[in-house]
Write an enzyme that holds these catalytic residues in place. Structure first.
Site, PDB file in Angstrom:
ATOM      1  N   TYR A 162      21.863  -4.560 -19.989  1.00 21.11           N
ATOM      2  CA  TYR A 162      21.199  -5.868 -20.095  1.00 21.11           C
ATOM      3  C   TYR A 162      19.804  -5.768 -20.701  1.00 21.11           C
ATOM      4  O   TYR A 162      19.250  -4.693 -20.857  1.00 21.11           O
ATOM      5  CB  TYR A 162      21.206  -6.624 -18.778  1.00 21.11           C
ATOM      6  CG  TYR A 162      20.602  -6.013 -17.531  1.00 21.11           C
ATOM      7  CD1 TYR A 162      19.631  -5.031 -17.546  1.00 21.11           C
ATOM      8  CD2 TYR A 162      21.018  -6.489 -16.272  1.00 21.11           C
ATOM      9  CE1 TYR A 162      19.087  -4.531 -16.377  1.00 21.11           C
ATOM     10  CE2 TYR A 162      20.490  -5.998 -15.107  1.00 21.11           C
ATOM     11  CZ  TYR A 162      19.512  -5.015 -15.163  1.00 21.11           C
ATOM     12  OH  TYR A 162      18.970  -4.535 -13.995  1.00 21.11           O
ATOM     13  N   GLU A 163      19.282  -6.947 -21.078  1.00 21.99           N
ATOM     14  CA  GLU A 163      18.026  -7.074 -21.831  1.00 21.99           C
ATOM     15  C   GLU A 163      18.080  -6.320 -23.159  1.00 21.99           C
ATOM     16  O   GLU A 163      17.077  -5.801 -23.647  1.00 21.99           O
ATOM     17  CB  GLU A 163      16.827  -6.598 -20.991  1.00 21.99           C
ATOM     18  CG  GLU A 163      16.689  -7.262 -19.648  1.00 21.99           C
ATOM     19  CD  GLU A 163      16.683  -8.778 -19.721  1.00 21.99           C
ATOM     20  OE1 GLU A 163      16.445  -9.336 -20.799  1.00 21.99           O
ATOM     21  OE2 GLU A 163      16.919  -9.420 -18.680  1.00 21.99           O
ATOM     22  N   GLY A 164      19.252  -6.299 -23.760  1.00 21.99           N
ATOM     23  CA  GLY A 164      19.462  -5.585 -25.014  1.00 21.99           C
ATOM     24  C   GLY A 164      19.967  -4.190 -24.725  1.00 21.99           C
ATOM     25  O   GLY A 164      19.274  -3.385 -24.105  1.00 21.99           O
TER      26      GLY A 164
END
Length: 585
Positions: free
Chosen positions: A436-438
């Site tokens: 997550y978050e890239g």
């Protein structure tokens, strides 16, 4: 029994001895009232909250998870009470502007707070985790009315916030999102669409939840250039319930106490943040803060599992060690910590945990100085450096955090996979941090394509000059071997950056193929640089606490002997690809 002891002594060492944070924050960033005593008090109190309030809820929250019924989410038992204590103690306001009710303390102290809370209870920490990012986004891009309406309540922790990007068809490629925003006569917008994987999208910790939502205005350009950002609160300013419905929560392998929600927006009332079609630029303020937080998650997990693996290795008795201390006498077996393979696992964990702490806190200190330095050129330079290393902090620390959790489980052996020992939960919790978050692959591409190639290697050059200066100063002394290895890596990275930044020097695909290897090289460049600085600080201060500083020197030696050589494999791959021999068709 799994336990957690906040590593306050090492935190203070990193802040004061390695980074000289208090002195620099006073002299360069205007934190006139900050001193070492205040830093110690904040760390002590944060450690007490994490270990005494959050940690006891960690395993039970994982077992119980969240429940969902008709649009309502209930968090595990004890979560709401812990959140009230968090809010009442003012932790939400730690690094926020006093103009909005904040305490005005440095971001680097918030990094330490986040690390301890994650070590104690990763899932619970997800709920307030986005507060500072939402605050920073609205502070920088929100209208005066939005700031007045939302900032004080976010700073106080009265309300929590989310970041609503992902849709079923639009994960990392936000340009594919379909959520729509239609202007209304009162100056607001009606938001319609669906979002998924929204951490804390619904819960019972606060009455209101401030959703920051990416959506398209009619006739917006295609792709990411046509995205705008909106505030869409769960509760409208008039007190009525907004048309935001939680349609379900995910059942996950880890962070089970964190509600990961699907949300439907049906002509929900929203207000534009920043300029139309410039939503990603505004959201990146929040996303970069979130990426720093996820780096802290990798560190926090690695710290907790290392503590317990080391304790278990001292208690678990199996077989005779190759070399045993005289006091073992005629014992039939030894603690496994006396066996070299186990000691190596633990020493590598320690090197990455302590190196990761230096990396995270150095980044937090740069953020403080980049925001508050009176020198505009200095702020710009630090901003460049921070942009360069943010994807490295996220990807490098989460990968090492997961590796550390796996190594800790290895120390436990068969008992590691048993739920009651506690270590397997941390391994499960750690896995999502690389996604997550890239994803970490996206972070690597961001580093190489947007940061290194994007500015012609200028930001990388700033970092490498700092590393080379430190290495040069240590070449002739007792740390010369470490300095030489680091200087060589800096030279190699400089050559790679120059080659990648030369127009036409590579195929369009090649930077993407080698991006993860380049990120590993930059990560070890930063970590090795900080370990060199740590070794110098411990040499200088050794007489003040010989045992403590000898441990740091021994860990630095282990890092350069057993961990830093990972760079050789990454360098070999990058060189081969740059020579044209390693690119897949």
């Amino acid at each position: 029994m799994f336990s957690y002891l906040p590593p306050v002594k090492h935190m203070r060492y990193v802040l004061q001895d390695v980074l000289s944070a208090t002195r620099r924050l006073q002299g360069e960033a205007g934190f006139d009232e900050l001193d070492d005593d205040l830093v110690r008090q904040v760390l002590d109190q944060a450690g007490r909250f994490a270990s005494e309030v959050l940690f006891p809820l960690n395993a039970s929250g994982d077992r119980q998870g969240c429940s969902f019924d008709n649009g309502e989410v209930r968090t595990p038992d004890g979560y709401a009470g812990a959140y009230r204590q968090f809010q009442e103690a003012g932790w939400a306001a730690l690094a926020c502007d006093p103009a909005h009710g904040g305490q005005g303390l440095p971001h680097v102290l918030n990094c330490a707070l986040q690390e301890m809370m994650i070590s104690a209870n990763h899932a619970w920490t997800m709920y307030p985790g986005l507060l500072h990012g939402a605050y920073a986004c609205l502070k920088e891009h929100g209208s005066e009315e939005l700031k007045r309406r939302y900032l004080p309540r976010l700073v106080s922790g009265e309300w929590l916030a989310t970041m609503c990007l992902t849709e079923p068809q639009a994960g990392s490629d936000v340009g594919l999102l379909r959520t729509r925003a239609v202007a209304t006569d009162d100056g607001g917008y009606h938001i319609s669409g669906s979002k998924i994987f929204i951490s804390g999208g619904e819960h019972d910790l606060t009455e209101n939840i401030v959703h920051l939502v990416l959506a398209r205005i009619p006739d917006a350009p295609a792709g990411s250039r046509g995205i705008s950002l909106f505030v869409v609160p769960k509760i409208r300013p008039d007190g009525s319930r907004n048309n935001v419905l939680c349609t379900g929560i995910e059942h996950k392998m880890g962070i089970r106490g964190s509600a990961t929600c699907s949300l439907d927006f049906e002509q929900a009332s929203g207000w534009l943040v920043g300029e139309p079609h410039r939503g990603l630029a505004a959201m990146f303020v929040m996303m970069n803060a979130a990426r720093m937080l996820v780096g802290a998650q990798g560190l926090g997990i690695a710290e907790a599992v290392h503590q317990n693996a080391e304790r278990y290795a001292r208690e678990r008795v199996q077989a005779k060690a190759v070399v045993r201390p005289p006091e073992r006498g005629g014992h039939a077996a030894d603690p496994i910590i006396l066996h070299p393979p186990v000691r190596r696992l633990l020493a590598t964990q320690r090197a990455l945990v302590e190196g990761g702490r230096m990396m995270l806190y150095w980044s937090g200190l740069m953020l403080d100085l980049a925001e508050r330095s009176p020198d505009a050129a200095r702020r710009e330079r630090l901003g460049q450096l921070l942009a360069l290393v943010t994807p490295v902090v996220k990807a490098f620390l989460t990968q090492k955090g997961f590796d550390g959790a796996s190594a800790a489980l290895q120390v436990y052996g068969g008992y590691g996979v048993i739920t009651e020992t506690g270590v397997e939960q941390y391994l499960r919790d750690a896995r999502v941090t690389m996604i997550y978050e890239g994803t970490n692959e996206i972070q690597a591409i961001d580093l190489v394509v947007r940061k290194i190639i994007g500015d012609g290697g200028a930001s990388l050059g700033l970092l490498l000059r700092d590393i080379a200066d430190t290495a040069r100063a240590e070449r002739a002394g007792p740390l010369g071997r470490y300095a030489a290895a680091l200087a060589t890596l800096a030279d190699d990275l400089g050559a790679i950056g120059k080659r990648l930044s030369t127009p036409g020097a590579t195929t369009p695909e090649l930077p993407h193929w080698i991006a993860q290897d380049v990120l590993q090289l930059v990560g070890h460049g930063v970590m090795g640089w900080l370990w060199l600085r740590s070794a110098r600080a411990s040499l200088d201060d050794r007489d003040a606490d010989t045992g403590f500083h000898d441990e740091r020197l021994a860990t630095a030696a282990h890092y350069f002997a057993y961990v830093f050589p990972e760079t050789a494999a990454s360098l070999a791959i990058v060189r081969q690809c740059l020579a044209g021999d390693g690119v897949a068709p």
